[in-house]
Design an enzyme around this catalytic site. Sequence first.
Site, PDB file in Angstrom:
ATOM      1  N   SER A 102       0.816  -1.216   0.000  1.00 57.37           N
ATOM      2  CA  SER A 102       0.000   0.000   0.000  1.00 57.37           C
ATOM      3  C   SER A 102       0.852   1.269   0.000  1.00 57.37           C
ATOM      4  O   SER A 102       1.615   1.508  -0.921  1.00 57.37           O
ATOM      5  CB  SER A 102      -0.971  -0.039   1.186  1.00 57.37           C
ATOM      6  N   ASP A 243      -2.398   6.348  -3.676  1.00 55.72           N
ATOM      7  CA  ASP A 243      -1.264   5.754  -2.969  1.00 55.72           C
ATOM      8  C   ASP A 243      -0.711   4.620  -3.826  1.00 55.72           C
ATOM      9  O   ASP A 243      -1.119   4.435  -4.975  1.00 55.72           O
ATOM     10  CB  ASP A 243      -1.660   5.282  -1.567  1.00 55.72           C
ATOM     11  N   ASP A 245      -0.970   1.406  -4.111  1.00 58.18           N
ATOM     12  CA  ASP A 245      -1.820   0.397  -4.749  1.00 58.18           C
ATOM     13  C   ASP A 245      -3.168   0.959  -5.172  1.00 58.18           C
ATOM     14  O   ASP A 245      -4.071   0.214  -5.543  1.00 58.18           O
ATOM     15  CB  ASP A 245      -1.996  -0.831  -3.854  1.00 58.18           C
ATOM     16  N   ASP A 247      -5.716   2.228  -3.693  1.00 61.64           N
ATOM     17  CA  ASP A 247      -6.979   1.970  -2.994  1.00 61.64           C
ATOM     18  C   ASP A 247      -7.371   3.124  -2.085  1.00 61.64           C
ATOM     19  O   ASP A 247      -8.398   3.065  -1.411  1.00 61.64           O
ATOM     20  CB  ASP A 247      -6.932   0.649  -2.218  1.00 61.64           C
TER      21      ASP A 247
END
Length: 451
Positions: A102, A243, A245, A247
């Site tokens: 992440s 960010d 990833d 999400d």
Amino acid sequence: MTRKYFGTDGIRGQANSFPMTPEVAMKVGMAVGHIFRRKGQTSRVVIGKDTRRSGYMLENALVAGFTAAGMDVFLLGPIPTPAVAMLCRSLRADIGVMISASHNPFYDNGIKLFGPDGFKLSDEIELKIEAMIDGDLTPYLASHGDVGRAKRVDGDIYRYIEFAKRTLPRNIDLNGLRIVVDCANGAGYKVAPAALWELGAEVITINNEPNGININEDCGSTHPIGLMKKVHEVRADVGIALDGDADRVLLVDENGTVIDGDQLMAVIAESWAASDRLEGGGIVATVMSNLGLERFLADRHLTLARTKVGDRYVVEHMREHGFNVGGEQSGHIVLSDYATTGDGLISALQILAVAQEQGKPISEICRKFDPVPQLLKNVRTSGGKPLENKRVKSAIDEATERLGVQGRLVIRPSGTEPLIRVMAEGDDRGLVEKVVNDIIDVISSEGSAAA
């Protein structure tokens, strides 16, 4: 039951250090493959990743594990976490895997798992996986004739782009908008600019040249300074920060002001309530969301249900109690009409839809409430259970009483570091600062005394 591998968002750690080693990743593939493989039928797993260098290592280890368990593997390449969840359903896979840490630095990595419904796995299944990893996996391997195959698939990234675009109302486009997108040198570096451009926006992209080690490096939703400057420089209408990833998302308005997840949720909640789309009578957020958001919703006869920190807890509460909007101040926003997990691109599109529909600038659309003064500080501990200390308990009780009904105090241990996080908020900024500092001082002094 104590967990050895799984945290609140899958398995995470420094690459090539326990538990983020090829050995553990392969065992995860074997264990998960055995649990989700359909006997007598072809079973498949989809695997995506962000742009970290260690993604190649973990990807290959997972492939070895899943194929050894008899599952076919579809390798999606760099793709957002929500795209993996969506494609898990679209491709009728039995399990989905995202290799990502992440918003963490490049040297960390992680493994997130999604069931065939696109939702993260239950605690019970995660504990079962842990038990299998630490046991003998040999009995669970497929026979020599049933070993799975792996292949890289092209084009599925465009399925997700089309899916994201369809979440924008058909009568709305992005024509006339100049948008700066900060891709954090991460998994959204292809999909976000493409989707926005195809919807009609003029797109200026920054931090979209991943090299394996620059993911989240002074960029993206955790470091929006560069985006703020770029929005001002090119006189953009809005900036979008993802960010690593993709999400989570934060926005920057035309004046260069950052708009956090609380304000974004307020916009969506108000808009969806007005069009009778909001379910559950309000939204779900964590204990860290600002008191100003709660008051804003209450003024509109909407509720704010709070959970522990972590988007998995938000999603669990949404599913159990019938909400369709939830999220975190950090920018994880879950819109269950469209997605099973946080989705930065889709969340941003909902805000842009409101702005286009109302013909107003982002600064006017997204300033729904004045945040209550809020202060968060961390104090490092040397182990033990400092929150059970008598002096610490007394300091917390005193602070709670002083803040009264017009404030909130949240104290919790970090899930990943030896830290205690102390957050207070209230209308009196001076009082907020004092109670936080007082608690920090007591925890620090008691920790030193214990040592």
